[in-house]
Design a protein around this motif. Structure first.
Motif: not given
Ligand SMILES: Cc1ncc(COP(=O)(O)O)c(C=O)c1O
Length: 415
Positions: A35, A311, A319, A394
């Motif tokens: 990510l 997201w 997360v 992230l």
């Protein structure tokens, strides 16, 4: 308050390399690691996402399109054709699953400070409707981010209440038949301590008062469960763990069964049932729209909407799991690299009490952070003596955590 924890070196850890190896293994096994490519970052370590989230890679093109085409070419037509008018509720629905809310319960707009004001006054008004004028006290988290306290005092003056500061875990004992509203932070901005939202909410509501939660440091960092836990009202910013950009608009949550009763102290034309009727009398709209005030800040709002694309396919539970692993690992690396007694952690060791940041108390903290930033490790300093390191799962990895702790040790050797 959590007691500062002395960080002691674990016996089995002898130097930087085993930890660096572990970090590499943890990064390789991390399902969220890819990510990071969704963000614009350099090769430094960015641990200030609890203040300003990094730039999601899709935002610049989207903003350019909003400016050049939607504003530049479509002009006024964009209020309808580009969905500008409905963006506050639409963006609220994008945030909703991240904080455990059903669609239609969140509206985006204004700053957190302004939304604290709306929520707090509305809470007092509802408590008065239920329990009469004797509900004249607002309890406020004694360690709150200052703006909440300033706003609470003004809301209290306007509603004829008094403000009583309390430590969140002492709020239950402070509740009485006079309590109208309780304003709490989910995660303490200074220490990173996570408060018990489910149990505090239930206790506040059982006492006939309304809980207002400030989610600035938890939205996008950990599961909140607003609907599940029956939270009455909540607010939060979008520029930290939601990466909406500098000054991106905040959000306001109103529980489904309270929306009809939400009596905003700022009833602007955007929250009118018929905003283009231009009627002199005010009739509130139904649903989340009732939390709006004036014309939304479209450029910031649509930048936030684009930022929320990161997201896609990501769960807040995943997360949270990575956030705890990261903060555990960082604390372990600090204990291994930094000489004993040089820093103490203000962040609770217990996972149930930890947000997504580590706060270290340290002598000369301002200068220490300046030198850390010079060496590419960006956290922040909160007076008088706190180093804050925010972990945004992230885009922050385990090697980042190890490097930050190692550079911290190097900097501390200079003092
Ligand atoms: C917990 C908390 N509440 C409120 C605010 C202020 O938010 P705003 O500037 O959007 O009013 C902040 C800002 O960092 C914060 O951390």
């Amino acid at each position: 308050m959590s007691e500062p924890t002395e960080l002691t070196e674990p016996a089995e850890v002898s130097g930087a390399s085993p930890l660096a190896d572990r970090a590499a293994e943890l990064d390789a096994a991390d399902p969220l690691a890819p990510l990071r490519d969704r963000f614009v970052l350099d090769d430094g370590v960015y641990l200030d996402g609890n203040s300003l989230g990094a730039l999601p890679a899709g935002v610049p093109d989207r903003v350019a399109d909003v400016v050049r085409r939607q504003w530049g070419e479509l002009r006024i037509r964009s209020w309808g054709e580009s969905g500008w008018w409905t963006a506050p509720e639409r963006t609220g629905d994008r945030i909703a699953p991240l904080v455990g809310a059903a669609p239609g319960r969140i509206v985006v707009g204004d700053s957190t400070s302004v939304n604290v004001f709306k929520a707090l006054v509305a809470a007092v008004r509802m408590a008065r409707e239920d329990g009469g004028a004797s509900r004249d006290e607002i309890l406020v988290d004694a360690a709150t981010f200052p703006t909440d306290g300033y706003i609470a005092h003004s809301a209290a003056r306007l509603t004829g209440c008094t403000v009583r500061p309390v430590a969140p875990h002492e709020a239950p004992a402070a509740l009485s038949a006079r309590t109208a509203a309780v304003l709490l932070n989910h995660v303490d901005y200074r220490t990173g301590r996570l408060h018990d939202l489910p149990s505090l909410t239930a206790t506040v509501h059982a006492a006939g008062a309304y809980a207002v939660w400030d989610l600035c440091h938890s939205a996008g960092a950990l599961p909140v469960g607003l609907d599940e836990h029956g939270v009455a009202l909540a607010v939060g910013c979008t520029y930290k763990f939601l990466n909406g950009g500098p000054g991106s608009p905040a959000f306001l949550y109103v529980r489904g069964d309270l929306q009809e009763r939400f009596d905003s102290p700022l009833p602007g034309w955007n929250s009118h049932a018929e905003p283009f009727g231009m009627r002199p009398d005010y009739e509130p709209a139904k649903g989340a729209v009732r939390g709006r005030v004036g014309t939304p800040d479209i450029l910031s709002l649509l930048a936030l909407e684009a930022a929320l694309d990161v997201w896609e396919g990501v769960s807040v539970e995943a997360v949270r799991a990575k956030s705890l692993a990261l903060t555990d690992f960082f604390l372990e690396c600090v204990a291994a690299h930094v000489p004993a007694g040089r820093v103490t952690s203000l962040t609770p060791a217990a996972h149930a009490e930890r947000g997504s940041q580590v706060a270290l108390r340290c002598a000369d903290a301002g200068e220490v952070m300046r030198r850390l930033i010079e060496r590419g490790v960006v956290g922040d300093f909160r007076p008088p003596d706190v180093l804050r390191f925010g972990f945004t799962p992230l885009y922050v990895g385990f090697a980042d955590a190890e490097r930050a702790a190692r550079v911290l040790a190097e900097v501390l050797e200079e003092f």
